[in-house]
Design an enzyme around this catalytic site. Structure first.
Site, PDB file in Angstrom:
ATOM      1  N   THR A  35       0.827  -1.211   0.000  1.00 24.18           N
ATOM      2  CA  THR A  35       0.000   0.000   0.000  1.00 24.18           C
ATOM      3  C   THR A  35       0.858   1.257   0.000  1.00 24.18           C
ATOM      4  O   THR A  35       0.388   2.327  -0.369  1.00 24.18           O
ATOM      5  CB  THR A  35      -0.895   0.046   1.256  1.00 24.18           C
ATOM      6  OG1 THR A  35      -0.078  -0.185   2.410  1.00 24.18           O
ATOM      7  CG2 THR A  35      -1.978  -1.021   1.201  1.00 24.18           C
ATOM      8  N   GLY A 122      17.631 -11.029   2.778  1.00 20.53           N
ATOM      9  CA  GLY A 122      16.635 -11.704   1.964  1.00 20.53           C
ATOM     10  C   GLY A 122      15.433 -12.195   2.738  1.00 20.53           C
ATOM     11  O   GLY A 122      14.599 -12.921   2.211  1.00 20.53           O
ATOM     12  N   ASP A 172       9.663   1.174   4.668  1.00 19.61           N
ATOM     13  CA  ASP A 172      10.778   0.495   5.334  1.00 19.61           C
ATOM     14  C   ASP A 172      11.743   1.502   5.956  1.00 19.61           C
ATOM     15  O   ASP A 172      12.153   1.371   7.114  1.00 19.61           O
ATOM     16  CB  ASP A 172      11.523  -0.402   4.344  1.00 19.61           C
ATOM     17  CG  ASP A 172      10.636  -1.508   3.795  1.00 19.61           C
ATOM     18  OD1 ASP A 172       9.526  -1.696   4.332  1.00 19.61           O
ATOM     19  OD2 ASP A 172      11.046  -2.173   2.831  1.00 19.61           O
ATOM     20  N   TYR A 222       8.625  -6.870  -8.316  1.00 15.33           N
ATOM     21  CA  TYR A 222       8.155  -5.751  -7.487  1.00 15.33           C
ATOM     22  C   TYR A 222       7.845  -4.545  -8.374  1.00 15.33           C
ATOM     23  O   TYR A 222       6.748  -3.969  -8.301  1.00 15.33           O
ATOM     24  CB  TYR A 222       9.228  -5.413  -6.455  1.00 15.33           C
ATOM     25  CG  TYR A 222       8.859  -4.333  -5.461  1.00 15.33           C
ATOM     26  CD1 TYR A 222       8.392  -4.657  -4.198  1.00 15.33           C
ATOM     27  CD2 TYR A 222       8.982  -2.987  -5.781  1.00 15.33           C
ATOM     28  CE1 TYR A 222       8.063  -3.674  -3.277  1.00 15.33           C
ATOM     29  CE2 TYR A 222       8.653  -1.999  -4.877  1.00 15.33           C
ATOM     30  CZ  TYR A 222       8.194  -2.347  -3.632  1.00 15.33           C
ATOM     31  OH  TYR A 222       7.875  -1.358  -2.730  1.00 15.33           O
TER      32      TYR A 222
END
Length: 386
Positions: A35, A122, A172, A222
């Site tokens: 989002t 990862g 992030d 992505y």
């Protein structure tokens, strides 16, 4: 590694004493996935593990980068600070330093830099954002530029866009910069307004399950999702002007969804609109102490990410589905970009041992991969350690 061990490693690498030590955490997103670049809400929290950066100035006007996870030292002259390297981990910190240069900040001297992190690479717990934010925080401190934490998050995001070539949202880096112990961040990714919400989970822990199927955001999948959402916005704009999918309520989406003629873009948009609503509802539930409702929304989030956004895959689905079978699991979902990485679960204290044993065994039996589990501690954001 302890700070003392890191300082000894710096001395070994560079033959001198580190002048400062900085830390920035990884993050886990409790709900609100994919989002952030769609202008919506997210609900991440910073973790107690992350990335350390040690540095000392040098008089040679060069930047030296060493990671304890990498054998070599990469040396760059002062005129090379705004050019990405070919296929190098150094692009993450370098991209942040480049943002200072691009803003007209004069870097008068060189620095010797040592990096070490204990975020599993990862795993989808933002090892890259932790590295970006710790670099931005360190150079903000060293250069006296006075940027606030939100600006440091933006610097990290620009590094990701321009040097790592991943069109990520702000979540992030924002969580790594603004995190607070025992709180999650209810963030509007369009306005960057945020609220620190206490995470009171009496008798319940946040458990992170690492599938050990590494997610690779730079694989193109992505960026493809970003493009599909953009296409949905373009098609909706023929009947109603919007900037982001997150501007639409679920009711509004139903009235105009036929404008999205591309079937894949339609599914992506349906996930985003629903996920924004789920995130808002989940925060309300947490504030009201209704953890059961929060857990149901987590489960629904995973189903939407699996069916409409298609970013889960065998390993993440297996991990979530095995978690749902355990008595004492309040909710479980994939977290992070997807395509591997981790799930996040709310688990009652008395069920944690059973959870780790049974989910671990069933996951390994179905995938052939041995998972890892972490009991998450919600920690503070970026800081100078010494």
């Amino acid at each position: 590694m302890t700070v003392q061990e890191l300082k000894a490693a710096f001395q070994t690498a560079y033959g001198k004493v580190a002048e400062a030590v900085y830390f920035s955490p990884g993050r886990v997103n409790l709900i609100g996935e994919h989002t952030d670049y769609n202008g919506g809400f997210v609900f991440p929290c910073a973790l107690s593990f992350g990335t350390y950066l040690l540095l000392a100035g040098n008089n040679e006007k060069v930047m030296r980068f060493k990671s304890l996870n990498q054998p070599e030292i990469v040396t760059l002259d002062s005129d090379q600070l705004t050019t990405p390297l070919s296929n190098s981990w150094v692009n993450y910190p370098l991209g942040c330093i480049a943002q200072f240069v691009k803003r007209g900040v004069k870097i008068e001297k060189g620095y010797d830099i040592l990096i070490w992190g204990n975020v599993p690479n990862g795993a989808g717990l933002s090892s890259s954002a932790a590295l970006e934010v710790v670099t931005a925080y360190a150079f903000n401190d060293q250069l006296g530029t006075g940027y606030d934490r939100t600006e440091l998050a933006k610097i990290g995001q620009l590094s990701e866009h321009e040097f790592a070539l991943v069109n990520c949202g702000i979540m992030d880096q924002f969580a790594s910069a603004q995190g607070k112990k025992d709180h999650a961040i209810f963030l509007n990714c369009d306005t960057l307004q945020f609220e620190l919400v206490p995470v009171k989970l009496n008798g319940i822990k946040v458990v992170i399950s690492n599938t050990h199927s590494p997610h690779k955001l730079d694989s193109g999948a992505y960026n493809q999702r970003v493009a599909e959402c953009k296409l949905a916005v373009e098609q909706i704009n023929k009947v109603r002007p919007i900037k982001y999918l997150a501007e639409l309520t679920e009711a509004e989406f139903k009235t105009i969804e036929n404008a999205i003629t591309d079937p894949v873009a339609h599914k992506r948009a349906r996930h985003v609109v629903g996920e924004v609503q789920r995130t808002t509802d989940a925060v309300k539930a947490l504030k009201a102490g209704d953890i059961a409702a929060f857990g149901k929304l987590m489960n629904a989030s995973h189903v939407s990410l699996r069916d409409d956004y298609e970013v889960t895959g065998l390993q993440l689905d297996t991990m979530a589905e095995e978690a749902w079978k355990i008595d004492g699991v309040i909710g479980s979902r994939m977290t992070g970009g997807g395509f591997g990485g981790c799930t996040v679960s709310l688990v009652k204290d008395e069920a944690i041992d059973t959870f780790i044993q049974q989910v671990g065994a069933n996951y390994e039996a179905k995938t052939g991969i041995k998972p890892d589990f972490y009991i998450a501690e919600i920690g503070d954001g970026a800081r100078r350690v010494e």
